[in-house]
Design a protein around this motif. Structure first.
Motif, PDB file in Angstrom:
ATOM      1  N   CYS A  72       0.836  -1.200   0.000  1.00 24.56           N
ATOM      2  CA  CYS A  72       0.000   0.000   0.000  1.00 24.56           C
ATOM      3  C   CYS A  72       0.876   1.257   0.000  1.00 24.56           C
ATOM      4  O   CYS A  72       2.030   1.231   0.448  1.00 24.56           O
ATOM      5  CB  CYS A  72      -0.899  -0.010   1.240  1.00 24.56           C
ATOM      6  SG  CYS A  72      -1.955   1.441   1.417  1.00 24.56           S
ATOM      7  N   GLY A  73       0.300   2.343  -0.491  1.00 22.27           N
ATOM      8  CA  GLY A  73       1.008   3.621  -0.435  1.00 22.27           C
ATOM      9  C   GLY A  73       1.372   4.020   0.973  1.00 22.27           C
ATOM     10  O   GLY A  73       2.392   4.675   1.203  1.00 22.27           O
ATOM     11  N   HIS A  77       4.825   5.215   2.571  1.00 22.83           N
ATOM     12  CA  HIS A  77       4.850   6.452   3.352  1.00 22.83           C
ATOM     13  C   HIS A  77       5.560   6.229   4.693  1.00 22.83           C
ATOM     14  O   HIS A  77       6.377   7.055   5.123  1.00 22.83           O
ATOM     15  CB  HIS A  77       3.415   6.928   3.587  1.00 22.83           C
ATOM     16  CG  HIS A  77       3.289   8.299   4.139  1.00 22.83           C
ATOM     17  ND1 HIS A  77       3.263   9.433   3.345  1.00 22.83           N
ATOM     18  CD2 HIS A  77       3.199   8.747   5.420  1.00 22.83           C
ATOM     19  CE1 HIS A  77       3.154  10.501   4.108  1.00 22.83           C
ATOM     20  NE2 HIS A  77       3.110  10.115   5.371  1.00 22.83           N
ATOM     21  N   LEU A  78       5.254   5.115   5.342  1.00 22.38           N
ATOM     22  CA  LEU A  78       5.912   4.797   6.618  1.00 22.38           C
ATOM     23  C   LEU A  78       7.413   4.605   6.429  1.00 22.38           C
ATOM     24  O   LEU A  78       8.216   5.021   7.266  1.00 22.38           O
ATOM     25  CB  LEU A  78       5.296   3.529   7.219  1.00 22.38           C
ATOM     26  CG  LEU A  78       3.939   3.676   7.886  1.00 22.38           C
ATOM     27  CD1 LEU A  78       3.345   2.311   8.197  1.00 22.38           C
ATOM     28  CD2 LEU A  78       4.050   4.502   9.176  1.00 22.38           C
ATOM     29  N   HIS A  87       1.048   7.823  14.327  1.00 23.65           N
ATOM     30  CA  HIS A  87       1.644   6.488  14.267  1.00 23.65           C
ATOM     31  C   HIS A  87       3.094   6.629  13.806  1.00 23.65           C
ATOM     32  O   HIS A  87       3.361   6.954  12.644  1.00 23.65           O
ATOM     33  CB  HIS A  87       0.876   5.597  13.294  1.00 23.65           C
ATOM     34  CG  HIS A  87      -0.546   5.338  13.700  1.00 23.65           C
ATOM     35  ND1 HIS A  87      -0.878   4.501  14.737  1.00 23.65           N
ATOM     36  CD2 HIS A  87      -1.718   5.833  13.207  1.00 23.65           C
ATOM     37  CE1 HIS A  87      -2.190   4.471  14.870  1.00 23.65           C
ATOM     38  NE2 HIS A  87      -2.720   5.275  13.951  1.00 23.65           N
ATOM     39  N   VAL A  88       4.030   6.396  14.723  1.00 23.76           N
ATOM     40  CA  VAL A  88       5.447   6.649  14.471  1.00 23.76           C
ATOM     41  C   VAL A  88       6.219   5.328  14.482  1.00 23.76           C
ATOM     42  O   VAL A  88       6.030   4.485  15.369  1.00 23.76           O
ATOM     43  CB  VAL A  88       6.024   7.605  15.542  1.00 23.76           C
ATOM     44  CG1 VAL A  88       7.505   7.874  15.270  1.00 23.76           C
ATOM     45  CG2 VAL A  88       5.243   8.916  15.553  1.00 23.76           C
ATOM     46  N   VAL A  89       7.079   5.150  13.495  1.00 23.68           N
ATOM     47  CA  VAL A  89       7.954   3.977  13.447  1.00 23.68           C
ATOM     48  C   VAL A  89       9.116   4.225  14.400  1.00 23.68           C
ATOM     49  O   VAL A  89      10.007   5.021  14.117  1.00 23.68           O
ATOM     50  CB  VAL A  89       8.486   3.727  12.020  1.00 23.68           C
ATOM     51  CG1 VAL A  89       9.405   2.507  11.999  1.00 23.68           C
ATOM     52  CG2 VAL A  89       7.331   3.540  11.046  1.00 23.68           C
ATOM     53  N   ASN A  90       9.105   3.553  15.529  1.00 20.16           N
ATOM     54  CA  ASN A  90      10.162   3.733  16.529  1.00 20.16           C
ATOM     55  C   ASN A  90      11.172   2.599  16.517  1.00 20.16           C
ATOM     56  O   ASN A  90      12.247   2.719  17.082  1.00 20.16           O
ATOM     57  CB  ASN A  90       9.553   3.843  17.932  1.00 20.16           C
ATOM     58  CG  ASN A  90       8.829   5.169  18.131  1.00 20.16           C
ATOM     59  OD1 ASN A  90       9.305   6.214  17.704  1.00 20.16           O
ATOM     60  ND2 ASN A  90       7.670   5.116  18.771  1.00 20.16           N
ATOM     61  N   ASP A  91      10.827   1.491  15.900  1.00 18.81           N
ATOM     62  CA  ASP A  91      11.715   0.334  15.899  1.00 18.81           C
ATOM     63  C   ASP A  91      11.434  -0.499  14.652  1.00 18.81           C
ATOM     64  O   ASP A  91      10.581  -0.154  13.846  1.00 18.81           O
ATOM     65  CB  ASP A  91      11.481  -0.504  17.164  1.00 18.81           C
ATOM     66  CG  ASP A  91      12.783  -1.002  17.757  1.00 18.81           C
ATOM     67  OD1 ASP A  91      13.685  -1.371  16.975  1.00 18.81           O
ATOM     68  OD2 ASP A  91      12.906  -1.023  18.990  1.00 18.81           O
ATOM     69  N   ILE A 149      -2.961  -3.901  11.862  1.00 15.42           N
ATOM     70  CA  ILE A 149      -1.703  -4.589  11.576  1.00 15.42           C
ATOM     71  C   ILE A 149      -0.945  -3.862  10.461  1.00 15.42           C
ATOM     72  O   ILE A 149      -1.525  -3.349   9.515  1.00 15.42           O
ATOM     73  CB  ILE A 149      -1.939  -6.066  11.200  1.00 15.42           C
ATOM     74  CG1 ILE A 149      -2.784  -6.203   9.931  1.00 15.42           C
ATOM     75  CG2 ILE A 149      -2.577  -6.823  12.352  1.00 15.42           C
ATOM     76  CD1 ILE A 149      -2.862  -7.618   9.382  1.00 15.42           C
ATOM     77  N   GLY A 150       0.371  -3.786  10.635  1.00 18.10           N
ATOM     78  CA  GLY A 150       1.218  -3.122   9.656  1.00 18.10           C
ATOM     79  C   GLY A 150       1.332  -1.626   9.838  1.00 18.10           C
ATOM     80  O   GLY A 150       1.963  -0.948   9.030  1.00 18.10           O
ATOM     81  N   VAL A 151       0.711  -1.103  10.893  1.00 17.49           N
ATOM     82  CA  VAL A 151       0.811   0.318  11.233  1.00 17.49           C
ATOM     83  C   VAL A 151       1.364   0.402  12.644  1.00 17.49           C
ATOM     84  O   VAL A 151       0.884  -0.316  13.538  1.00 17.49           O
ATOM     85  CB  VAL A 151      -0.561   1.013  11.142  1.00 17.49           C
ATOM     86  CG1 VAL A 151      -0.478   2.449  11.642  1.00 17.49           C
ATOM     87  CG2 VAL A 151      -1.071   0.994   9.702  1.00 17.49           C
TER      88      VAL A 151
END
Length: 385
Positions: A72-73, A77-78, A87-91, A149-151
Motif C-alpha cells: 500500500c502507499g 509512506h511509513l 503512528h510513528v515507526v520507533n523500531d 496490523i502493519g501500522v
C-alpha cells in the motif's frame, strides 16, 4: 475467565530484530528455503527481509499461509517518512495490511473455520467491548484502542505465515482468487468513501488521484451510477489505466504549475458541468483545493487520502457555497460487501495488479511500488505454489 491472550501479547509491538530468534538478511543473503520471512522497515529508513519463527495460533486465532499481500502507499509512506499522523515507526516493524491466504492451523476454541479455508483478512482489530461507544455503535474503525496490523506499533502480514483472530477473517468464494481477496482491502476504503459521500445515480463526480485507491473508487463510483466521472492524476500512465478499466471516464492530467482555480476549470470543462461529489484519494492539499473549486453549491467533498497533518483549504469557497467536507478513516463493515461485489462480477479488480513478486523478492517489490516512474499501480507479494 477467558484464556484468550490480549492483542499486545500476541502481536507484541516491542519485539525487535535484536532477538536471537530473528535473522536479518543482508542484500546478498538467501533466505532458508521454506522459512518464515517478513519485510521490515525502521526509523532509519532501512528496509530489509528477516527470517523469524513460524508462529502458532493462540486460542481464538488461526494461522494463515499468506498467498497474496498488497503493498500500500501507506507502507511506502511509513518507510519514507517514518510516521503517519501519530503512528510513528520507533523500531523495526513488519509491514503489510492487504492480505489474503489459506488457513493452515486452528487455535483452541476455533469452530467457524477449518484447515484449507480461503480468507481475506481485515487488518483493523478493535476491542469490541460493550464499554467502547464506537464499537458498540458499529463504528469500530473509531475504536480508541484499535490495532491495525502493519501500522506502528503493530507488526503486519507481509510474511509467509500470519496469526489472526478468527472473527476478522472473511471467507472467499470459490470464484474469488487470493489476489482479488487481497484487493478487497483497498476496495473497502473506496466503498467507505462512496457511502460517506452519499453519491446518487447520475451525480457528476470527480475522483482525485488514479492510484490504487483512486482506481478502486472509480470502479465503485461507476457501479454506484455516478455520471459523468472525471479522474485526475499527475501521471498520464495512471490515467491510461483508468481509461482502460472504465472507458467512459474523463481524464485530466494535473499540471502542478497551474493554479487550483484554473485546474478546476479544466475539470469542469471535461465534465461539462460543475461537480456534485468529489472523492479525493491523494490527501494532497493542492488536489483537495482543486476539488473544492470544482464543486457546485451544496457539493460534497469526501477525503479518503492521507496527507500532511496541517493543510490549508479555500475556506470562503467552501463556506459561501455551503459545501460539505467529510473524511474517511479506513473502513468498517465493508469487507463482506466488497467480496460480494467482486464475486458477483459487479466490480473487476484484476486489472489493478501490475506487478507480482515472490516474498523472497519483496525488497525489489517495495522499491518498485515506491517509484512512480516504474508504472506500478498495485504491487503484490504472492505465494500461490
Amino acid at each position: 475467565m477467558s484464556i484468550r491472550p490480549t492483542f499486545e501479547e500476541l502481536y507484541d509491538p516491542r519485539r525487535t530484530l535484536d532477538s536471537p530468534s530473528y535473522k536479518i538478511l543482508g542484500p546478498n543473503d538467501k533466505p532458508t528455503e521454506g522459512a518464515n520471512i517478513g519485510l521490515f522497515i525502521n526509523n532509519r529508513r532501512d528496509i530489509h527481509l528477516a527470517e523469524m519463527p513460524k508462529p502458532s495460533p493462540a486460542p481464538g486465532h488461526v494461522l494463515v499461509r499468506m498467498r497474496a499481500t498488497g503493498i500500500c502507499g501507506s507502507d511506502v509512506h511509513l518507510w519514507h517518512d517514518g510516521r503517519i499522523g501519530h503512528h510513528v515507526v520507533n523500531d523495526d516493524m513488519c509491514v503489510g495490511h492487504e492480505p489474503a491466504g489459506e488457513i493452515v492451523e486452528l487455535g483452541e476454541g476455533v469452530t467457524q473455520w477449518k484447515v484449507g479455508d480461503r480468507v481475506a483478512l481485515e487488518a483493523g482489530i478493535p476491542c469490541f467491548l460493550a464499554s467502547c461507544e464506537q464499537c458498540r455503535l458499529g463504528r469500530y474503525n473509531g475504536c480508541p484502542v484499535l490495532a491495525f496490523i502493519g501500522v506502528p506499533p503493530w507488526h503486519g502480514a507481509l510474511t509467509r505465515w500470519h496469526v489472526h483472530p478468527q472473527e476478522w477473517c472473511h471467507r472467499l468464494p470459490d470464484n474469488v482468487s487470493y489476489e482479488e481477496g487481497a484487493l478487497c482491502e483497498p476496495l473497502t476504503v473506496a466503498l467507505s468513501g462512496i457511502q460517506e459521500s452519499g453519491i446518487m445515480l447520475g451525480d457528476p463526480t470527480l475522483i482525485g488521484g488514479a492510484g490504487p485507491i483512486g482506481l478502486a473508487t472509480l470502479l465503485a463510483a461507476r457501479a454506484a451510477g455516478a455520471e459523468p466521472i472525471v479522474i485526475t492524476d499527475l501521471h498520464q500512465s495512471r490515467l491510461d489505466v483508468a481509461k482502460s478499466i472504465v472507458p467512459t471516464v474523463k481524464t485530466v492530467l494535473i499540471d502542478p504549475s497551474v493554479s487550483q482555480e484554473d485546474q478546476a476549470k479544466k475539470i469542469v470543462e471535461a465534465a461539462g458541468q460543475e461537480i456534485s461529489v468529489a472523492l479525493e484519494c491523494t490527501g494532497f492539499e493542492g488536489s483537495i483545493g482543486t476539488a473544492a473549486f470544482c464543486l457546485r453549491y451544496k457539493g460534497c467533498l469526501t477525503i479518503l487520502g492521507v496527507g500532511r497533518s496541517i493543510q490549508s483549504y479555500p475556506f470562503m469557497r467552501l463556506s459561501l457555497n455551503e459545501m460539505s467536507i467529510k473524511f474517511v478513516n479506513r473502513y468498517a463493515n465493508q469487507h463482506a460487501r466488497a467480496i460480494r461485489l467482486v464475486s458477483g462480477g459487479v466490480i473487476d479488480l484484476k486489472p489493478l495488479v501490475t506487478h507480482r513478486y515472490k516474498i523472497e523478492d519483496a525488497l525489489e517489490a517495495f522499491r518498485v511500488a515506491a517509484d512512480p516512474k516504474q508504472g506500478a499501480i498495485k504491487v503484490h507479494i504472492q505465494d500461490l505454489s
